[in-house]
Design an enzyme around this catalytic site. Structure first.
Site, PDB file in Angstrom:
ATOM      1  N   ASP A  96      27.563  46.522  37.373  1.00  0.00           N
ATOM      2  CA  ASP A  96      28.662  46.047  36.543  1.00  0.00           C
ATOM      3  C   ASP A  96      28.089  44.837  35.801  1.00  0.00           C
ATOM      4  O   ASP A  96      27.784  43.818  36.415  1.00  0.00           O
ATOM      5  CB  ASP A  96      29.847  45.648  37.436  1.00  0.00           C
ATOM      6  CG  ASP A  96      31.170  46.089  36.838  1.00  0.00           C
ATOM      7  OD1 ASP A  96      31.286  46.056  35.597  1.00  0.00           O
ATOM      8  OD2 ASP A  96      32.085  46.435  37.603  1.00  0.00           O
TER       9      ASP A  96
ATOM     10  N   ASP B 128      27.239  42.279  42.435  1.00  0.00           N
ATOM     11  CA  ASP B 128      27.663  41.476  41.282  1.00  0.00           C
ATOM     12  C   ASP B 128      27.231  40.024  41.465  1.00  0.00           C
ATOM     13  O   ASP B 128      26.980  39.569  42.577  1.00  0.00           O
ATOM     14  CB  ASP B 128      29.193  41.543  41.142  1.00  0.00           C
ATOM     15  CG  ASP B 128      29.665  42.946  40.777  1.00  0.00           C
ATOM     16  OD1 ASP B 128      28.944  43.628  40.022  1.00  0.00           O
ATOM     17  OD2 ASP B 128      30.741  43.357  41.249  1.00  0.00           O
TER      18      ASP B 128
ATOM     19  N   ARG C 132      40.135  47.419  31.571  1.00  0.00           N
ATOM     20  CA  ARG C 132      38.796  47.158  31.056  1.00  0.00           C
ATOM     21  C   ARG C 132      38.217  48.387  30.368  1.00  0.00           C
ATOM     22  O   ARG C 132      37.454  48.285  29.430  1.00  0.00           O
ATOM     23  CB  ARG C 132      37.895  46.716  32.211  1.00  0.00           C
ATOM     24  CG  ARG C 132      36.408  46.690  31.923  1.00  0.00           C
ATOM     25  CD  ARG C 132      36.084  45.624  30.886  1.00  0.00           C
ATOM     26  NE  ARG C 132      34.687  45.667  30.490  1.00  0.00           N
ATOM     27  CZ  ARG C 132      34.144  46.552  29.662  1.00  0.00           C
ATOM     28  NH1 ARG C 132      34.880  47.515  29.146  1.00  0.00           N
ATOM     29  NH2 ARG C 132      32.865  46.489  29.346  1.00  0.00           N
ATOM     30  N   TYR C 133      38.559  49.565  30.891  1.00  0.00           N
ATOM     31  CA  TYR C 133      38.012  50.824  30.360  1.00  0.00           C
ATOM     32  C   TYR C 133      39.137  51.617  29.710  1.00  0.00           C
ATOM     33  O   TYR C 133      40.266  51.620  30.200  1.00  0.00           O
ATOM     34  CB  TYR C 133      37.361  51.644  31.481  1.00  0.00           C
ATOM     35  CG  TYR C 133      36.242  50.903  32.180  1.00  0.00           C
ATOM     36  CD1 TYR C 133      34.980  50.827  31.612  1.00  0.00           C
ATOM     37  CD2 TYR C 133      36.461  50.256  33.387  1.00  0.00           C
ATOM     38  CE1 TYR C 133      33.956  50.138  32.237  1.00  0.00           C
ATOM     39  CE2 TYR C 133      35.444  49.560  34.023  1.00  0.00           C
ATOM     40  CZ  TYR C 133      34.184  49.503  33.447  1.00  0.00           C
ATOM     41  OH  TYR C 133      33.184  48.816  34.069  1.00  0.00           O
TER      42      TYR C 133
ATOM     43  N   CYS D 196      43.392  41.697  52.693  1.00  0.00           N
ATOM     44  CA  CYS D 196      42.456  42.716  53.174  1.00  0.00           C
ATOM     45  C   CYS D 196      42.474  42.730  54.696  1.00  0.00           C
ATOM     46  O   CYS D 196      42.793  41.726  55.332  1.00  0.00           O
ATOM     47  CB  CYS D 196      41.028  42.399  52.720  1.00  0.00           C
ATOM     48  SG  CYS D 196      40.638  42.975  51.064  1.00  0.00           S
TER      49      CYS D 196
ATOM     50  N   CYS E 233      32.167  40.281  49.260  1.00  0.00           N
ATOM     51  CA  CYS E 233      33.340  40.495  48.392  1.00  0.00           C
ATOM     52  C   CYS E 233      33.060  40.023  46.959  1.00  0.00           C
ATOM     53  O   CYS E 233      32.611  38.908  46.743  1.00  0.00           O
ATOM     54  CB  CYS E 233      34.543  39.750  48.939  1.00  0.00           C
ATOM     55  SG  CYS E 233      36.027  39.966  47.914  1.00  0.00           S
TER      56      CYS E 233
ATOM     57  N   CYS F 291      35.005  40.878  53.716  1.00  0.00           N
ATOM     58  CA  CYS F 291      33.599  41.234  53.559  1.00  0.00           C
ATOM     59  C   CYS F 291      32.865  40.042  52.958  1.00  0.00           C
ATOM     60  O   CYS F 291      33.306  39.483  51.961  1.00  0.00           O
ATOM     61  CB  CYS F 291      33.456  42.434  52.622  1.00  0.00           C
ATOM     62  SG  CYS F 291      34.380  43.874  53.157  1.00  0.00           S
TER      63      CYS F 291
ATOM     64  N   LYS G 152      30.405  48.812  33.593  1.00  0.00           N
ATOM     65  CA  LYS G 152      29.466  49.513  34.472  1.00  0.00           C
ATOM     66  C   LYS G 152      28.497  50.364  33.657  1.00  0.00           C
ATOM     67  O   LYS G 152      28.904  51.050  32.738  1.00  0.00           O
ATOM     68  CB  LYS G 152      30.229  50.449  35.398  1.00  0.00           C
ATOM     69  CG  LYS G 152      31.060  49.746  36.447  1.00  0.00           C
ATOM     70  CD  LYS G 152      31.616  50.770  37.433  1.00  0.00           C
ATOM     71  CE  LYS G 152      32.596  50.146  38.394  1.00  0.00           C
ATOM     72  NZ  LYS G 152      33.884  49.826  37.753  1.00  0.00           N
TER      73      LYS G 152
ATOM     74  N   ARG H 248      35.474  40.121  44.621  1.00  0.00           N
ATOM     75  CA  ARG H 248      36.703  39.637  44.003  1.00  0.00           C
ATOM     76  C   ARG H 248      37.234  38.415  44.756  1.00  0.00           C
ATOM     77  O   ARG H 248      38.425  38.295  45.029  1.00  0.00           O
ATOM     78  CB  ARG H 248      37.734  40.765  43.935  1.00  0.00           C
ATOM     79  CG  ARG H 248      38.690  40.594  42.758  1.00  0.00           C
ATOM     80  CD  ARG H 248      39.576  41.792  42.517  1.00  0.00           C
ATOM     81  NE  ARG H 248      39.056  42.722  41.551  1.00  0.00           N
ATOM     82  CZ  ARG H 248      39.136  44.058  41.668  1.00  0.00           C
ATOM     83  NH1 ARG H 248      39.699  44.593  42.724  1.00  0.00           N
ATOM     84  NH2 ARG H 248      38.658  44.837  40.726  1.00  0.00           N
TER      85      ARG H 248
ATOM     86  N   ARG I 240      41.169  54.173  32.088  1.00  0.00           N
ATOM     87  CA  ARG I 240      41.642  53.840  33.427  1.00  0.00           C
ATOM     88  C   ARG I 240      41.900  52.350  33.555  1.00  0.00           C
ATOM     89  O   ARG I 240      41.285  51.536  32.861  1.00  0.00           O
ATOM     90  CB  ARG I 240      40.693  54.313  34.519  1.00  0.00           C
ATOM     91  CG  ARG I 240      39.248  53.899  34.342  1.00  0.00           C
ATOM     92  CD  ARG I 240      38.387  55.136  34.038  1.00  0.00           C
ATOM     93  NE  ARG I 240      36.971  54.846  34.162  1.00  0.00           N
ATOM     94  CZ  ARG I 240      36.157  54.752  33.103  1.00  0.00           C
ATOM     95  NH1 ARG I 240      36.625  54.868  31.870  1.00  0.00           N
ATOM     96  NH2 ARG I 240      34.868  54.504  33.295  1.00  0.00           N
TER      97      ARG I 240
HETATM   98  C1  LIG Z   1      34.987  50.305  38.162  1.00  0.00           C
HETATM   99  C2  LIG Z   1      36.250  50.070  37.497  1.00  0.00           C
HETATM  100  C3  LIG Z   1      37.064  51.142  37.082  1.00  0.00           C
HETATM  101  C4  LIG Z   1      36.712  52.582  37.341  1.00  0.00           C
HETATM  102  O1  LIG Z   1      35.508  52.965  36.773  1.00  0.00           O
HETATM  103  P1  LIG Z   1      34.944  54.439  37.023  1.00  0.00           P
HETATM  104  O2  LIG Z   1      33.576  54.398  36.445  1.00  0.00           O
HETATM  105  O3  LIG Z   1      35.859  55.392  36.324  1.00  0.00           O
HETATM  106  O4  LIG Z   1      34.950  54.685  38.503  1.00  0.00           O
HETATM  107  C5  LIG Z   1      38.221  50.839  36.419  1.00  0.00           C
HETATM  108  N1  LIG Z   1      38.584  49.554  36.146  1.00  0.00           N
HETATM  109  C6  LIG Z   1      37.836  48.521  36.535  1.00  0.00           C
HETATM  110  C7  LIG Z   1      38.269  47.143  36.198  1.00  0.00           C
HETATM  111  C8  LIG Z   1      36.644  48.738  37.235  1.00  0.00           C
HETATM  112  O5  LIG Z   1      35.906  47.687  37.627  1.00  0.00           O
END
Ligand SMILES: *Cc1c(COP(=O)(O)O)cnc(C)c1O
Length: 349
Positions: free
Chosen positions: A306, A269, A86-87, A99, A106, A103, A313, A108, A90
């Site tokens: 988010d 969320d 998504r980002y 799990c 949750c 929770c 986010k 997800r 990362r």
């Molecule tokens: C939150 C998240 C991350 C990591 O985000 P950071 O702001 O770097 O902590 C990476 N991928 C997904 C899908 C996320 O929801």
């Protein structure tokens, strides 16, 4: 492990709303509480903050407009079966849907406890190849489910698969295990992880209330930190659990004292079944402002949301920068609510 209504009722009396939860409804998240976590609950308090996080409540099954099972549009960003990119820098790998604790907040639920089990060798290889082909990915989140519900050998195979193609990949171990069942965190586990130290690991915990930081939980995290793996905490802002200043101040200071950096405090969320646990953004912002006055910079988490439809986010914080004045200065509001002017830097000729 407490995983049936009968077992639950034999040890604690349920409130009418807890009693009314339909355990047979399709799509409902099943009951699962490790013995360890269950024993932390104050059975005499129907509003116990630990109880709220793990005992099913009929309010989860009330329909809510605007919520869904995938509000972050994660599925849209999923490469193959389990890798969410998504980002830019990362990606998140869904190592397993299992799990230690289910929770009630949750986010997800579309994936958690869907009996898919750990990622297959093929899924791992496919995800590792994707990460290898995307050098812009510098950090990989091992998430799920809970990555520490995997056996040491399964986890080791995953680490090896990614690190053999990308030795410099930072890996985040995202887990609720230190809070849910710290006994899972053994010296063997941590030394196995440490053997693969071609790049750093980070431990990302989820403690939502100070009472979860027991001596055992603290010791579990210390095993990582003592071995050079820094710990960061992500809490969820939850109604009746931690939506008051004292609770959050106590939690964040206790985290810092135990070498865990408060990283994020998440706004809930829009996941179906969690509306009754969500705190209003208005209240969240009030809490954030008060925390900023009370906590050190180190103890202060970023309150974050988010955004729906995969918006990603963004931080939620009060307005300290008020405006740019006509005279070329910036007007600020201090944490105490006073005004200050900061003249713009001169343009150099
Ligand atoms: C939150 C998240 C991350 C990591 O985000 P950071 O702001 O770097 O902590 C990476 N991928 C997904 C899908 C996320 O929801």
């Amino acid at each position: 492990m407490i995983d049936t209504k009968e077992k639950l009722k034999s040890i604690l009396s349920l409130s009418p709303e807890e009693e009314a939860f339909d355990y047979t409804a399709p799509d409902s998240l099943s009951l699962k509480i490790p013995e360890y976590f269950f024993n932390l609950i104050d059975a005499s308090d129907p509003d116990d903050p630990l109880r709220i996080q793990c005992i099913p409540n009929a309010r989860e099954q009330e329909a809510e407009a605007g919520s869904g099972l995938d509000p972050l549009a994660e599925v849209e960003h999923t490469q193959g079966e389990r890798l969410i990119h998504r980002y830019h820098s990362r990606a998140a790998f869904l190592t397993t849907d299992v799990c230690a604790i289910h929770c009630r907040h949750c986010f997800r639920r579309r994936f958690t406890a869907t009996d898919q089990g750990p990622a297959s060798d093929e899924e791992i290889e496919q995800a590792a190849r994707y990460v290898a082909e995307h050098p812009e990915i510098t950090e990989l989140l091992f998430t799920g489910g809970d990555v520490l519900s995997l056996s040491d050998s399964r986890l080791e195979a995953m680490i090896k698969a990614f690190r053999s193609l990308r030795p410099n990949l930072v890996i985040r171990i995202c887990t609720r295990m230190p809070a849910a069942n710290p006994r899972r965190i053994t010296d063997e586990l941590v030394s196995m992880i440490k053997r693969h130290n071609s790049a750093p690991f980070y431990l990302m915990t989820q403690f939502n209330h100070g009472r979860e930081l027991t001596a055992e939980a603290i010791e579990a995290v210390a095993r990582f930190v003592d071995n050079g793996i820094p710990a960061m905490n992500q809490s969820v802002l939850l109604r009746g659990v931690n939506d008051d200043v004292e609770t959050l101040v106590q939690l964040c200071n206790a985290l810092v004292f135990n070498r865990i950096k408060p990283y994020y405090l998440f706004q809930g969320d829009l996941v179906a079944g969690t509306a009754h646990l969500r705190v209003s953004i208005k209240r969240g912002l009030e809490l954030e402002a008060e925390l900023r006055r009370r906590l050190s910079g180190l103890a202060m988490p970023t309150y974050a949301i988010d955004l729906p439809e995969g918006g990603g986010k963004v931080p939620l914080t009060g307005q300290y920068l008020v405006r740019e004045t006509a005279e070329g200065a910036w007007e600020f509001k201090t944490c105490e609510g006073e005004r200050r002017l900061y003249p713009e830097a001169p343009t150099l000729r």
